[in-house]
Design a protein around this motif. Structure first.
Motif, short mmCIF file in Angstrom:
data_model
loop_
_atom_site.label_atom_id
_atom_site.label_comp_id
_atom_site.label_asym_id
_atom_site.label_seq_id
_atom_site.Cartn_x
_atom_site.Cartn_y
_atom_site.Cartn_z
N ARG A 26 1.06 -1.33 0.07
CA ARG A 26 -0.04 0.12 -0.09
C ARG A 26 0.89 1.39 -0.07
O ARG A 26 1.69 1.50 0.81
N LYS A 27 0.75 2.01 -1.07
CA LYS A 27 1.41 3.50 -1.20
C LYS A 27 0.24 4.62 -1.44
O LYS A 27 0.57 5.50 -0.97
N SER A 28 -0.52 4.26 -2.43
CA SER A 28 -1.41 5.35 -2.69
C SER A 28 -2.89 4.61 -2.76
O SER A 28 -2.91 3.46 -2.70
N LYS A 29 -3.68 5.66 -3.17
CA LYS A 29 -5.08 5.10 -3.23
C LYS A 29 -5.31 4.35 -4.70
O LYS A 29 -6.41 3.50 -4.66
N LEU A 30 -4.48 4.61 -5.48
CA LEU A 30 -4.54 3.87 -6.88
C LEU A 30 -3.68 2.48 -6.91
O LEU A 30 -2.32 2.66 -6.45
N PHE A 31 -4.17 1.51 -7.16
CA PHE A 31 -3.38 0.30 -7.27
C PHE A 31 -3.35 -0.19 -8.66
O PHE A 31 -4.26 -0.22 -9.34
N LEU A 32 -2.10 -0.94 -8.77
CA LEU A 32 -1.78 -1.76 -9.92
C LEU A 32 -2.05 -3.11 -9.74
O LEU A 32 -1.30 -3.68 -8.86
N ILE A 33 -2.83 -3.94 -10.33
CA ILE A 33 -3.20 -5.07 -10.03
C ILE A 33 -2.53 -5.92 -11.42
O ILE A 33 -2.88 -5.92 -12.45
N PHE A 34 -1.65 -6.74 -10.91
CA PHE A 34 -0.82 -7.56 -11.98
C PHE A 34 -1.33 -9.04 -11.86
O PHE A 34 -1.39 -9.55 -10.95
N LEU A 35 -1.43 -9.50 -13.27
CA LEU A 35 -2.01 -10.77 -13.55
C LEU A 35 -1.13 -11.58 -14.40
O LEU A 35 -0.88 -11.11 -15.51
N HIS A 36 -0.61 -12.69 -13.79
CA HIS A 36 0.24 -13.52 -14.66
C HIS A 36 -0.55 -14.31 -15.53
O HIS A 36 -1.85 -14.32 -15.87
N GLY A 37 0.27 -15.02 -16.77
CA GLY A 37 -0.27 -15.96 -17.78
C GLY A 37 -0.40 -17.41 -17.26
O GLY A 37 -0.34 -17.68 -16.24
N TRP A 38 -0.77 -18.01 -18.32
CA TRP A 38 -1.11 -19.66 -18.21
C TRP A 38 0.17 -20.34 -17.86
O TRP A 38 1.29 -19.96 -18.34
N SER A 83 -14.62 -17.30 -13.11
CA SER A 83 -14.00 -17.48 -11.86
C SER A 83 -12.82 -16.92 -11.50
O SER A 83 -12.64 -16.13 -10.45
N PHE A 84 -11.68 -16.58 -12.64
CA PHE A 84 -10.66 -15.54 -12.32
C PHE A 84 -11.04 -14.40 -11.96
O PHE A 84 -10.55 -13.49 -11.07
N ALA A 85 -12.07 -13.84 -12.82
CA ALA A 85 -12.33 -12.52 -12.69
C ALA A 85 -13.34 -12.21 -11.44
O ALA A 85 -12.76 -11.05 -10.64
N ARG A 86 -13.78 -13.20 -10.88
CA ARG A 86 -14.68 -12.95 -9.48
C ARG A 86 -13.51 -12.91 -8.49
O ARG A 86 -13.83 -12.05 -7.41
N ASP A 87 -12.46 -13.65 -8.41
CA ASP A 87 -11.39 -13.75 -7.53
C ASP A 87 -10.92 -12.21 -7.34
O ASP A 87 -10.76 -11.71 -6.25
N ILE A 88 -10.86 -11.35 -8.57
CA ILE A 88 -9.98 -10.02 -8.42
C ILE A 88 -11.26 -9.11 -7.70
O ILE A 88 -10.65 -8.60 -6.77
N GLY A 89 -12.51 -9.52 -7.96
CA GLY A 89 -13.54 -8.74 -7.40
C GLY A 89 -13.62 -9.07 -5.91
O GLY A 89 -13.73 -7.89 -4.81
N MET A 107 -2.58 -14.96 -20.73
CA MET A 107 -3.88 -15.19 -20.19
C MET A 107 -4.50 -14.47 -19.02
O MET A 107 -5.70 -14.10 -18.86
N GLY A 108 -3.27 -13.62 -18.50
CA GLY A 108 -3.75 -12.67 -17.68
C GLY A 108 -4.60 -11.44 -18.16
O GLY A 108 -5.40 -10.89 -17.50
N GLY A 109 -4.33 -11.06 -19.53
CA GLY A 109 -4.79 -10.13 -20.38
C GLY A 109 -6.35 -10.70 -20.28
O GLY A 109 -7.20 -9.66 -20.21
#
Length: 286
Positions: A26-38, A83-89, A107-109
Motif C-alpha cells: 500500500r502506497k497510494s489510493k491507486l492500485f496496479l493489479i498484476f495478473l500472470h499468464g497460463w 472465476s478468475f475475474a470474480r477472484d479479483i472482485g 492469459m492474464g490479459g
C-alpha cells in the motif's frame, strides 16, 4: 520446491472457497493489479512491481487460482475466466481497493478483460501485455487437439486421488531467473510447477473464449504491449484490439518475444509509466 513466500504475502478465501495467494503493497489510493499468464505465477511481474512501488503506486500481484501458492480447485468449471475475474472482485472488496489498473500478461490479459464488465466502476485503465481477446490458440494447429484436451481434462477430474498422489508437490518457482531464456523454456518452467488439472482446465477455458463484442464496450484507456518476435500469439490480435477498443494504444517492442515483461522489464516499466502519466493516473492525482 520450497514455497516462494515474500513479505506482504496474503491469502483470502474466494467466492467458492478457493484460497487465493497475493502480495499487496500500500502506497497510494491507486492500485496496479498484476495478473500472470497460463502456467505462470506472480513472479513474472516482480521487477515491474518493485519499480512501481518505488514510484509511489500501490501494487497487488496475484497467483491466479490453480497456480503458485493459490488453491488448486478440482472441478474444471472452477477454472473459467469468469472465476478468475470474480477472484479479483473478492480481493478488491476484502482489501477495500476502489481504484485500480488491471495489468495482464497473456492469459492474464484475458482475465483482465473478463473482469472489466463487473468492475468497470473501479477499473481506471487496462494494460494487455502479449495478450489477445479470443481463443488463445485460434491461429495454431493445436486447435485440432481440442477433443484430446477435453479427454485429458475429464480423466484428471475423474481421477482426483491419482492427481493428488502424483502431482501434489507444486509450488511457486521464481520465473525472473529465466528472463534470458526462450518463451518455450520459460513456459516449461511454469508448466513444471503447475498441476496438470490447472494446465488443462485453463487451456479448455481459453479454447472457448471470445471477447470480441466486449472490446467496443471498453471505455477506459488501454495500453497493448506486444513483442515483435512473439511466436506464441499473433500480432493480428493486438492490431484488432487496438482497432476495436476506443482508447487503445499499441506499442511493439522490437526485440521482444512472448515473455516481453521478463525479457525487457525496463522498457515495459517505461511504457506503462508513460501511459499512466498521460492518462493522469498518478499516485498524487488519485
Amino acid at each position: 520446491n520450497m514455497p516462494l513466500i515474500k513479505e506482504g504475502s496474503m491469502y483470502l478465501n474466494s467466492f467458492d472457497g478457493t484460497k487465493i495467494h497475493y502480495l499487496i503493497e500500500r502506497k497510494s489510493k491507486l492500485f496496479l493489479i498484476f495478473l500472470h499468464g497460463w502456467a505462470g505465477n506472480w513472479t513474472v511481474w516482480e521487477k515491474e512491481r518493485r519499480f512501481f512501488k518505488g514510484k509511489g503506486y500501490s501494487t497487488v500481484a496475484i497467483d491466479l487460482r490453480g497456480h503458485g501458492e493459490s488453491g488448486k480447485p478440482e472441478r474444471k468449471a472452477q477454472y473459467s475466466l469468469e472465476s478468475f475475474a470474480r477472484d479479483i472482485g473478492v480481493l478488491a472488496k476484502k482489501e477495500k481497493i476502489s481504484n485500480f489498473v488491471l495489468i495482464g500478461h497473456s492469459m492474464g490479459g484475458l482475465v483482465a478483460l473478463a473482469a472489466y464488465p463487473a468492475l468497470r466502476k473501479n477499473v481506471k485503465a487496462i494494460v494487455l501485455c502479449s495478450s489477445t481477446y479470443r481463443n488463445i490458440l485460434e491461429h495454431t494447429k493445436i486447435r485440432k487437439l481440442s477433443p484430446f484436451i477435453r479427454h485429458v481434462l475429464s480423466f484428471l477430474v475423474e481421477h482426483r486421488s491419482l492427481v493428488r498422489r502424483y502431482f501434489g508437490h507444486f509450488r511457486n518457482v521464481d520465473l525472473t531467473k529465466y528472463s534470458n531464456s526462450s518463451d518455450y523454456y520459460i513456459f516449461y518452467q511454469g508448466l513444471h510447477n503447475t498441476p496438470l488439472i490447472s494446465v488443462f482446465a485453463c487451456l479448455n477455458s481459453m479454447l472457448n473464449c471470445d471477447f470480441q463484442k466486449l472490446l467496443a464496450q471498453v471505455n477506459v484507456p488501454v495500453l497493448i504491449i506486444e513483442g515483435a518476435k512473439d511466436k506464441i500469439l499473433p500480432q493480428a490480435d493486438s492490431l484488432e484490439m487496438e482497432r476495436k477498443i476506443k482508447r487503445a494504444q499499441l506499442v511493439l517492442i522490437r526485440k521482444g518475444r512472448h515473455s516481453v515483461n521478463l525479457e525487457f522489464p525496463k522498457q515495459v516499466d517505461k511504457l506503462i509509466l508513460e501511459f499512466l502519466k498521460h492518462n493522469d493516473l498518478t499516485p498524487e492525482r488519485q
